[in-house]
Scaffold this motif. Structure first.
Motif, PDB file in Angstrom:
ATOM      1  N   ILE A   1       0.847  -1.188   0.000  1.00  0.00           N
ATOM      2  CA  ILE A   1       0.000   0.000   0.000  1.00  0.00           C
ATOM      3  C   ILE A   1       0.890   1.247   0.000  1.00  0.00           C
ATOM      4  O   ILE A   1       1.857   1.329   0.753  1.00  0.00           O
ATOM      5  CB  ILE A   1      -0.938   0.019   1.226  1.00  0.00           C
ATOM      6  CG1 ILE A   1      -1.910  -1.160   1.155  1.00  0.00           C
ATOM      7  CG2 ILE A   1      -1.713   1.333   1.287  1.00  0.00           C
ATOM      8  CD1 ILE A   1      -2.853  -1.227   2.322  1.00  0.00           C
ATOM      9  N   ASP A   2       0.523   2.183  -0.857  1.00  0.00           N
ATOM     10  CA  ASP A   2       1.323   3.400  -1.005  1.00  0.00           C
ATOM     11  C   ASP A   2       1.327   4.203   0.302  1.00  0.00           C
ATOM     12  O   ASP A   2       0.263   4.561   0.821  1.00  0.00           O
ATOM     13  CB  ASP A   2       0.726   4.236  -2.147  1.00  0.00           C
ATOM     14  CG  ASP A   2       1.673   5.339  -2.567  1.00  0.00           C
ATOM     15  OD1 ASP A   2       2.667   5.570  -1.838  1.00  0.00           O
ATOM     16  OD2 ASP A   2       1.414   5.953  -3.612  1.00  0.00           O
ATOM     17  N   GLU A   3       2.532   4.459   0.801  1.00  0.00           N
ATOM     18  CA  GLU A   3       2.672   5.165   2.085  1.00  0.00           C
ATOM     19  C   GLU A   3       2.032   6.555   2.047  1.00  0.00           C
ATOM     20  O   GLU A   3       1.516   7.048   3.033  1.00  0.00           O
ATOM     21  CB  GLU A   3       4.171   5.265   2.425  1.00  0.00           C
ATOM     22  CG  GLU A   3       4.503   5.395   3.896  1.00  0.00           C
ATOM     23  CD  GLU A   3       3.916   4.288   4.764  1.00  0.00           C
ATOM     24  OE1 GLU A   3       3.342   4.608   5.806  1.00  0.00           O
ATOM     25  OE2 GLU A   3       4.026   3.099   4.375  1.00  0.00           O
ATOM     26  N   SER A   4       2.047   7.178   0.846  1.00  0.00           N
ATOM     27  CA  SER A   4       1.537   8.551   0.751  1.00  0.00           C
ATOM     28  C   SER A   4       0.038   8.616   1.032  1.00  0.00           C
ATOM     29  O   SER A   4      -0.489   9.649   1.431  1.00  0.00           O
ATOM     30  CB  SER A   4       1.832   9.128  -0.634  1.00  0.00           C
ATOM     31  OG  SER A   4       1.128   8.397  -1.615  1.00  0.00           O
ATOM     32  N   LEU A   5      -0.672   7.496   0.829  1.00  0.00           N
ATOM     33  CA  LEU A   5      -2.102   7.467   1.130  1.00  0.00           C
ATOM     34  C   LEU A   5      -2.329   7.692   2.621  1.00  0.00           C
ATOM     35  O   LEU A   5      -3.253   8.384   3.033  1.00  0.00           O
ATOM     36  CB  LEU A   5      -2.710   6.133   0.706  1.00  0.00           C
ATOM     37  CG  LEU A   5      -2.870   5.906  -0.793  1.00  0.00           C
ATOM     38  CD1 LEU A   5      -3.381   4.509  -1.071  1.00  0.00           C
ATOM     39  CD2 LEU A   5      -3.812   6.943  -1.393  1.00  0.00           C
ATOM     40  N   TYR A   6      -1.437   7.076   3.432  1.00  0.00           N
ATOM     41  CA  TYR A   6      -1.572   7.244   4.880  1.00  0.00           C
ATOM     42  C   TYR A   6      -1.272   8.679   5.282  1.00  0.00           C
ATOM     43  O   TYR A   6      -1.927   9.260   6.127  1.00  0.00           O
ATOM     44  CB  TYR A   6      -0.622   6.287   5.610  1.00  0.00           C
ATOM     45  CG  TYR A   6      -1.108   4.871   5.611  1.00  0.00           C
ATOM     46  CD1 TYR A   6      -2.137   4.477   6.455  1.00  0.00           C
ATOM     47  CD2 TYR A   6      -0.552   3.927   4.763  1.00  0.00           C
ATOM     48  CE1 TYR A   6      -2.600   3.173   6.444  1.00  0.00           C
ATOM     49  CE2 TYR A   6      -1.001   2.631   4.743  1.00  0.00           C
ATOM     50  CZ  TYR A   6      -2.025   2.250   5.595  1.00  0.00           C
ATOM     51  OH  TYR A   6      -2.481   0.973   5.587  1.00  0.00           O
ATOM     52  N   GLU A   7      -0.234   9.244   4.628  1.00  0.00           N
ATOM     53  CA  GLU A   7       0.115  10.639   4.933  1.00  0.00           C
ATOM     54  C   GLU A   7      -1.049  11.563   4.604  1.00  0.00           C
ATOM     55  O   GLU A   7      -1.402  12.446   5.375  1.00  0.00           O
ATOM     56  CB  GLU A   7       1.369  11.040   4.156  1.00  0.00           C
ATOM     57  CG  GLU A   7       2.642  10.466   4.757  1.00  0.00           C
ATOM     58  CD  GLU A   7       3.792  10.450   3.762  1.00  0.00           C
ATOM     59  OE1 GLU A   7       3.758  11.223   2.799  1.00  0.00           O
ATOM     60  OE2 GLU A   7       4.712   9.631   3.962  1.00  0.00           O
ATOM     61  N   ALA A   8      -1.660  11.299   3.447  1.00  0.00           N
ATOM     62  CA  ALA A   8      -2.800  12.122   3.038  1.00  0.00           C
ATOM     63  C   ALA A   8      -3.936  11.996   4.045  1.00  0.00           C
ATOM     64  O   ALA A   8      -4.575  12.988   4.430  1.00  0.00           O
ATOM     65  CB  ALA A   8      -3.283  11.694   1.653  1.00  0.00           C
ATOM     66  N   ALA A   9      -4.176  10.760   4.489  1.00  0.00           N
ATOM     67  CA  ALA A   9      -5.254  10.540   5.450  1.00  0.00           C
ATOM     68  C   ALA A   9      -4.974  11.276   6.756  1.00  0.00           C
ATOM     69  O   ALA A   9      -5.876  11.855   7.368  1.00  0.00           O
ATOM     70  CB  ALA A   9      -5.418   9.045   5.709  1.00  0.00           C
ATOM     71  N   GLN A  10      -3.698  11.274   7.156  1.00  0.00           N
ATOM     72  CA  GLN A  10      -3.352  11.966   8.400  1.00  0.00           C
ATOM     73  C   GLN A  10      -3.532  13.475   8.261  1.00  0.00           C
ATOM     74  O   GLN A  10      -3.994  14.142   9.179  1.00  0.00           O
ATOM     75  CB  GLN A  10      -1.912  11.636   8.801  1.00  0.00           C
ATOM     76  CG  GLN A  10      -1.853  10.498   9.818  1.00  0.00           C
ATOM     77  CD  GLN A  10      -0.511   9.814   9.845  1.00  0.00           C
ATOM     78  OE1 GLN A  10       0.495  10.394   9.428  1.00  0.00           O
ATOM     79  NE2 GLN A  10      -0.499   8.584  10.334  1.00  0.00           N
ATOM     80  N   LEU A  11      -3.168  13.989   7.082  1.00  0.00           N
ATOM     81  CA  LEU A  11      -3.361  15.415   6.827  1.00  0.00           C
ATOM     82  C   LEU A  11      -4.839  15.770   6.906  1.00  0.00           C
ATOM     83  O   LEU A  11      -5.218  16.839   7.384  1.00  0.00           O
ATOM     84  CB  LEU A  11      -2.807  15.793   5.448  1.00  0.00           C
ATOM     85  CG  LEU A  11      -1.304  16.000   5.377  1.00  0.00           C
ATOM     86  CD1 LEU A  11      -0.889  16.346   3.965  1.00  0.00           C
ATOM     87  CD2 LEU A  11      -0.851  17.079   6.356  1.00  0.00           C
ATOM     88  N   ASP A  12      -5.691  14.848   6.434  1.00  0.00           N
ATOM     89  CA  ASP A  12      -7.133  15.091   6.489  1.00  0.00           C
ATOM     90  C   ASP A  12      -7.696  14.880   7.879  1.00  0.00           C
ATOM     91  O   ASP A  12      -8.917  14.989   8.077  1.00  0.00           O
ATOM     92  CB  ASP A  12      -7.866  14.158   5.508  1.00  0.00           C
ATOM     93  CG  ASP A  12      -7.624  14.582   4.069  1.00  0.00           C
ATOM     94  OD1 ASP A  12      -7.121  15.718   3.887  1.00  0.00           O
ATOM     95  OD2 ASP A  12      -7.901  13.802   3.154  1.00  0.00           O
ATOM     96  N   GLY A  13      -6.834  14.525   8.823  1.00  0.00           N
ATOM     97  CA  GLY A  13      -7.280  14.386  10.204  1.00  0.00           C
ATOM     98  C   GLY A  13      -7.975  13.081  10.520  1.00  0.00           C
ATOM     99  O   GLY A  13      -8.815  13.006  11.408  1.00  0.00           O
ATOM    100  N   CYS A  14      -7.637  12.022   9.776  1.00  0.00           N
ATOM    101  CA  CYS A  14      -8.237  10.716  10.075  1.00  0.00           C
ATOM    102  C   CYS A  14      -7.625  10.143  11.341  1.00  0.00           C
ATOM    103  O   CYS A  14      -6.417  10.258  11.564  1.00  0.00           O
ATOM    104  CB  CYS A  14      -7.975   9.738   8.920  1.00  0.00           C
ATOM    105  SG  CYS A  14      -8.991  10.037   7.488  1.00  0.00           S
TER     106      CYS A  14
END
Lengths: 277, 332
Positions: free
Chosen positions: B221-234
């Motif tokens: 799984i692409d690590e950047s997806l997690y970063e994006a989710a964290q930026l969105d406050g997940c």
């Protein structure tokens, strides 16, 4: 604020991990403790305790006295050796032929192997026994090993590994005039050693733990494999959990040590199998 | 990336080894082979090589799976027993199955096994895999310990849990000690509790296996997806639902297929925990146990057992087809 949240998350992560650890490894630790508990230990104590009050080897001595564990182990090792040899040698050979050679019937053989992969063993096990009886092999260790000597999944794994070897390697040898056999042994086999190890390891664990097929094909107690012996031991020692625990440890410790030594191959094997299955 | 670094020097060593071998072989070959054969490319031994190479594997698979399967189909329409070859009796065996009380228990139990075990096998190992990610020593330790039950024999594990779930066993002692129950829970003597106990052991045995399968999927799984989710406050749960689960969907379906078939075919742990008899009155029998009981021993009804085998084959086939269709639909 953020820092705080992270540590709470970490706390819960480790809490769950420790709980799962207790659930998955705890029973093993409890059995080890139980197997050393002497006659003065109350194994049914409420609340239970883990450190034996009168530790003793006696349970192990009794198990080895009453059940021919070494014979069972030897039988299991013979079956395992046959299974490892068969799975490693035969699926490597077949894998090479299927992946790298052109011949009539190749697609047909490949198709047959793929079809047999989805047939569950319960569907054929009675027929397998009848075949063994027709070959007059029932009640022999060879019969225990024979149907498992080539797993379709292992042929698939080896075919994939062989197909992944770059063509240039073999072409160079071919230009030099190496025969098919020479190319197989000197070029392709060394390239596939990793997958061959994986196949061998899974064959070993599979035959060490197999139960249904030996249960059906063996009736002579002298030929029993370890799992059959353990099942028998459970019947004999039903009254004393200490002895059952000692027997369980004798059967489990070799395979756990084996696992800890070859751990990375187990994980690698699942990786290859899972990605391709 | 690590791997390419590791393989590079190894490949070089191999290359030089191969070079030496090539020179030696070349010299030997030219002196050994008569002139006519040096020209022809495919020798006779090369032509038979593929057949010889695949012969052992082919024979074993052909005899012990392919022919055995055909023989099972033939036997299913006969009244053969272990001692008498029997005659063709049409579909009588299948009509008998309908009235067999043990078949009812077995089919209900095996189906329940699928319904109850599979959801746990699909979800729990994924959560577990998520928690043990990372290259630290401590996570390595957890991964190794969680996988340990997988290599243990189900027979021995069945023995251990019979011990633990006994009316005097550790689990009941613990429950009594903390006053959760007044008297021991009959894990091993009540029909349904015994079945659920077996299911629990099956899950216990399988968690680590599917966890490792999920770990490979998680690595992709692409690590950047997690970063994006964290930026969105997940939060962690949202991340799991919106990033991890969609990323692992093909693997979840694979695990579902593998665990469905394994659950329907369950034998070892149930056999051991029910003392080989299928619990009180055979009510905890599974399909595999019924086949084993009917098809072995001197009194065995091999014809009838084969008919049962055909039923298992058909059900496993149908389950595979259903899940394949499901997979296609989800992929669209």
């Amino acid at each position: 604020m953020k820092q705080h949240k992270v540590t709470v998350g970490k706390f819960f992560q480790y809490l769950i991990l420790v709980l799962v650890f207790i659930l998955l490894v705890g029973p093993l630790i409890w059995e080890i403790s139980l197997s050393f508990k002497g006659p003065r230990d109350n194994v049914y104590a409420v609340p239970p305790y883990i450190i034996p009050k009168s530790p003793t080897w006696n349970n192990y001595v009794k198990v080895f006295h009453q059940v021919p564990i070494f014979r069972y182990m030897l039988n299991t090792l013979i079956v395992a050796a046959l299974s490892i040899f068969g799975n490693v040698a035969f699926s490597t050979m077949a894998g090479y032929a299927l992946a790298r050679l052109k011949w009539h019937g190749r697609k047909l053989v490949y198709l047959m192997i793929m079809v047999t992969m989805i047939i569950p063993v319960e569907g054929v096990i009675i027929s397998q026994f009848l075949i063994m009886r027709a070959l007059n092999l029932q009640n022999t260790l060879l019969a225990v090993a024979l149907p498992g000597m080539v797993g379709a999944i292992n042929i698939l794994l080896m075919t994939n590994a062989m197909a992944a070897i770059p063509n240039e390697l073999e072409e160079a040898a071919e230009v030099d005039g190496a025969s098919v056999w020479q190319r197989f042994i000197h070029i392709c086999v060394p390239e596939c050693k990793g997958t061959m190890t994986v196949v061998g390891i899974f064959a070993f664990v599979g035959s060490w733990n197999d139960f249904l097929w030996p249960l059906i094909v063996l009736s002579d107690e002298n030929k029993y494999t370890l799992t059959l012996g353990m099942n028998r031991l459970k019947g004999i020692f039903i009254q004393d959990p200490r002895l059952i625990a000692a027997g369980a440890m004798v059967a489990l410790i070799p395979i756990i040590v084996f696992f800890l030594c070859f751990q990375r191959y187990f994980f690698r094997g699942l990786e290859q199998g899972a990605l391709k299955g | 990336m690590q791997q390419s670094e590791k393989t590079a020097p190894r490949a070089r060593v191999k290359e030089s080894r191969r070079e030496k071998w090539r020179e030696k072989k070349e010299a030997r070959r030219i002196s050994a082979i008569p002139k006519q054969q040096r020209i022809s490319h495919v020798s006779a031994s090369d032509k038979v090589a593929p057949y010889l190479l695949s012969l052992p594997a082919f024979l074993i698979v052909f005899i012990f799976v392919f022919l055995a399967a055909l023989n099972t189909i033939r036997l299913a329409f006969t009244d053969s027993t272990m001692l008498v070859p029997g005659h063709f009796i049409g579909i009588q065996n299948f009509l008998d199955i309908k009235n067999d009380p043990y078949f009812k228990y077995a089919i209900v139990n095996s189906s329940l096994y699928v319904v109850c075990v599979v959801p746990f096998m699909v979800i729990l190992p994924l959560i577990l895999a998520n928690l043990v990610r990372g290259n630290t020593k401590i996570m390595d330790f957890f991964r190794t310990s969680f996988y340990m039950p997988v290599v243990m024999s189900a027979v021995v594990v069945g023995m251990i849990w019979t011990n633990l779930l006994d009316s005097h066993g550790l689990v009941n002692s613990f429950f009594l000690a903390v006053h959760w129950v007044q008297k021991p829970i009959p894990f091993l003597t009540d029909r349904w509790l015994l079945l659920f106990s077996c299911m629990f052991v099956t899950i216990w045995l399988g968690l680590g296996y599917y966890m490792v399968i999920y770990l490979t999927a998680l690595a992709n799984i692409d690590e950047s997806l997690y970063e994006a989710a964290q930026l969105d406050g997940c939060n962690a749960a949202q991340e799991f639902i919106h990033v991890t689960m969609p990323g692992c969907r093909p693997t979840m379906i694979l695990v579902m297929m593998l665990s469905t078939i394994a659950a329907f075919r369950v034998f070892n742990e149930v056999y051991v925990m029910t003392n080989g008899l299928g619990g009180p009155g055979g009510e905890d029998m599974t399909m595999s146990m019924l086949i084993q009981q009917e098809g072995t021993g001197l009194q065995a009804h091999t014809g009838y057992a084969s008919a049962l085998s055909i039923i298992v084959l058909l059900i496993v086939g149908v389950l595979l087809i259903i899940e394949n269709v499901l997979q296609r639909r989800l992929d669209r």
